[in-house]
Scaffold this motif. Structure first.
Motif, PDB file in Angstrom:
ATOM      1  N   PHE A 176       0.828  -1.195   0.000  1.00 41.14           N
ATOM      2  CA  PHE A 176       0.000   0.000   0.000  1.00 41.14           C
ATOM      3  C   PHE A 176       0.874   1.262   0.000  1.00 41.14           C
ATOM      4  O   PHE A 176       1.702   1.467   0.882  1.00 41.14           O
ATOM      5  N   GLY A 177       0.664   2.097  -1.009  1.00 37.28           N
ATOM      6  CA  GLY A 177       1.413   3.338  -1.113  1.00 37.28           C
ATOM      7  C   GLY A 177       2.776   3.210  -1.758  1.00 37.28           C
ATOM      8  O   GLY A 177       3.508   4.195  -1.864  1.00 37.28           O
ATOM      9  N   ARG A 178       3.116   2.015  -2.239  1.00 42.36           N
ATOM     10  CA  ARG A 178       4.421   1.832  -2.882  1.00 42.36           C
ATOM     11  C   ARG A 178       4.405   2.330  -4.331  1.00 42.36           C
ATOM     12  O   ARG A 178       5.466   2.503  -4.930  1.00 42.36           O
ATOM     13  N   HIS A 179       3.228   2.490  -4.900  1.00 41.11           N
ATOM     14  CA  HIS A 179       3.069   3.133  -6.200  1.00 41.11           C
ATOM     15  C   HIS A 179       2.103   4.308  -5.999  1.00 41.11           C
ATOM     16  O   HIS A 179       0.975   4.096  -5.545  1.00 41.11           O
ATOM     17  N   LEU A 224      -7.353   4.656  -2.908  1.00 35.78           N
ATOM     18  CA  LEU A 224      -6.561   3.426  -2.866  1.00 35.78           C
ATOM     19  C   LEU A 224      -7.175   2.387  -3.802  1.00 35.78           C
ATOM     20  O   LEU A 224      -8.383   2.170  -3.784  1.00 35.78           O
ATOM     21  N   ILE A 225      -6.336   1.756  -4.608  1.00 40.01           N
ATOM     22  CA  ILE A 225      -6.801   0.746  -5.569  1.00 40.01           C
ATOM     23  C   ILE A 225      -6.596  -0.646  -4.985  1.00 40.01           C
ATOM     24  O   ILE A 225      -5.488  -1.010  -4.568  1.00 40.01           O
ATOM     25  N   LEU A 226      -7.683  -1.428  -4.947  1.00 43.59           N
ATOM     26  CA  LEU A 226      -7.626  -2.810  -4.470  1.00 43.59           C
ATOM     27  C   LEU A 226      -8.135  -3.753  -5.561  1.00 43.59           C
ATOM     28  O   LEU A 226      -8.970  -3.371  -6.374  1.00 43.59           O
ATOM     29  N   ARG A 227      -7.624  -4.987  -5.525  1.00 42.54           N
ATOM     30  CA  ARG A 227      -8.102  -6.026  -6.441  1.00 42.54           C
ATOM     31  C   ARG A 227      -8.401  -7.289  -5.623  1.00 42.54           C
ATOM     32  O   ARG A 227      -7.705  -8.302  -5.732  1.00 42.54           O
ATOM     33  N   PRO A 228      -9.434  -7.220  -4.775  1.00 40.98           N
ATOM     34  CA  PRO A 228      -9.704  -8.322  -3.835  1.00 40.98           C
ATOM     35  C   PRO A 228     -10.283  -9.556  -4.527  1.00 40.98           C
ATOM     36  O   PRO A 228     -11.158  -9.439  -5.389  1.00 40.98           O
ATOM     37  N   LEU A 256      -4.517   0.060   7.154  1.00 40.93           N
ATOM     38  CA  LEU A 256      -5.373  -0.482   6.095  1.00 40.93           C
ATOM     39  C   LEU A 256      -4.798  -1.771   5.531  1.00 40.93           C
ATOM     40  O   LEU A 256      -5.529  -2.745   5.294  1.00 40.93           O
ATOM     41  N   GLU A 257      -3.506  -1.793   5.291  1.00 39.80           N
ATOM     42  CA  GLU A 257      -2.884  -3.003   4.752  1.00 39.80           C
ATOM     43  C   GLU A 257      -3.023  -4.170   5.724  1.00 39.80           C
ATOM     44  O   GLU A 257      -3.301  -5.307   5.315  1.00 39.80           O
ATOM     45  N   GLU A 258      -2.863  -3.878   7.007  1.00 35.73           N
ATOM     46  CA  GLU A 258      -2.952  -4.948   8.004  1.00 35.73           C
ATOM     47  C   GLU A 258      -4.367  -5.511   8.123  1.00 35.73           C
ATOM     48  O   GLU A 258      -4.551  -6.736   8.165  1.00 35.73           O
ATOM     49  N   VAL A 259      -5.378  -4.642   8.168  1.00 36.48           N
ATOM     50  CA  VAL A 259      -6.744  -5.168   8.296  1.00 36.48           C
ATOM     51  C   VAL A 259      -7.194  -5.839   7.000  1.00 36.48           C
ATOM     52  O   VAL A 259      -7.963  -6.813   7.024  1.00 36.48           O
ATOM     53  N   TYR A 260      -6.715  -5.357   5.866  1.00 38.48           N
ATOM     54  CA  TYR A 260      -7.041  -5.986   4.575  1.00 38.48           C
ATOM     55  C   TYR A 260      -6.459  -7.399   4.511  1.00 38.48           C
ATOM     56  O   TYR A 260      -7.141  -8.346   4.117  1.00 38.48           O
TER      57      TYR A 260
END
Length: 327
Positions: free
Chosen positions: A82-85, A141-145, A254-258
């Motif tokens: 998260f946040g690396r791009h 934030l972009i997610l691809r769950p 956010l990354e941890e709860v995701y």
């Protein structure tokens, strides 16, 4: 290449603030000539950074402007994805719009669009979000769950938990979640979260989590109609907050709860959401597409709907505006 050298230079200066670091040592760490270091330092000074230079001592960072550009975020990030791009804009109509475009182009999961200002910020149900320049956090934030469309609403609740935990970790403020995903302090709104997705049949192509937080906003920034219902972290804490530090903390939570959600399902997120909710056990009114529902907010069901106990029994609410009075 030039921007990566500049970012690395700023990272080194931030890490050693307020101490001096020799030009030779900076050159070694950043991997470029001392002449190139001087050139990038001049560019940073033009952007508002105050960098002191002393013969035989080198350089030290004296002052950093409050920016949320990638080079400011990088030293604080503690995430894997998260946040690396990041795509950064000073001003944009809406970070949501840019995030949709980037997602369609193949942006990786965890990519973030962030801006200093939104001129057409988007809220829930077609509303606008007031986003004054350089006062708040306006990001998407972009997610691809790997979940079904039926489970997508759980990500909205997950997002509110992650953001709430990140803000609380930095500020210690008593932040409550209002269903499904507004964050309140003393009954006033400090953060809104907007979840949008694209998919077909039972497949999600991507989700965009839009996050708007009033950080250093003052009441003078808002139109009259917002002053009674909105607040900011600075107003509530009594001091200015460094936005890049806050964003990094939020992305970490956010990354941890995701990841927790992907590993263990919705149950643990449900429990955290209920602990942070301010309305459970209170009489509320839900304005739904089918009409008004008044009753006591009890809990979430397993899919994320809010259960309201009424005279007619317990009714699950999937989409609504919630009203309740803080006592």
């Amino acid at each position: 290449m030039a921007s990566s050298i500049r970012d690395e230079l700023l990272k080194v200066l931030i890490e050693h603030q307020p101490h001096f670091l020799s030009g030779e040592e900076i050159s070694r760490r950043v991997g470029c000539s001392r002449a190139a270091i001087w050139k990038h330092i001049e560019e940073l000074r033009h952007e508002g950074y105050e960098i002191e230079a002393k013969p035989r001592n080198g350089y030290r960072l004296v002052y950093r402007p409050d920016r949320v550009a990638p080079e400011e975020l990088a030293p604080h990030l503690q995430t894997k994805r998260f946040g690396r791009h990041i795509r950064y804009e000073y001003s944009t109509p809406s970070t949501q719009t840019l995030a949709h475009q980037w997602a369609r182009e193949g942006a990786p999961e965890g990519a973030v669009v962030i801006a200093e200002e939104q001129v057409q910020g988007k809220g829930r149900m077609g509303r606008t979000w007031h986003s004054p320049p350089q006062t708040g956090v306006w990001m998407s934030l972009i997610l691809r769950p790997p979940i079904s469309l039926a489970e997508a609403s759980q990500l909205t609740l997950l997002a509110s938990v992650g953001v709430q935990q990140g803000i609380k970790r930095v500020t210690g403020l008593p932040i409550q979640i209002k269903w499904p995903n507004d964050l309140l302090i003393h009954g006033k709104k400090v953060c809104g979260i907007l979840t949008e997705l694209r998919g077909e049949q039972d497949q999600i192509h991507y989700m965009i989590i839009g996050i708007g937080i009033n950080v250093n906003t003052t009441s003078e920034h808002w139109p009259e109609e917002l002053k009674k219902i909105a607040t900011s972290l600075a107003i509530e804490s009594g001091g200015h907050l460094h936005r890049a530090t806050l964003i990094a903390a939020i992305l970490k939570e956010l990354e941890e709860v995701y990841q927790e959600y992907l590993n263990s399902g919705f149950r643990v997120i449900k429990s955290k959401w209920e602990q942070a909710a301010g309305m459970l056990g209170k009489t509320i009114t839900a304005r739904t597409p089918q009409g008004l529902i008044t009753g006591v907010a009890e809990r979430l069901n397993e899919s994320g709907a809010l259960l309201i106990r009424t005279d007619q029994g317990v009714i699950p609410v999937y989409s609504a505006d919630i009203d309740w009075k803080e006592i």
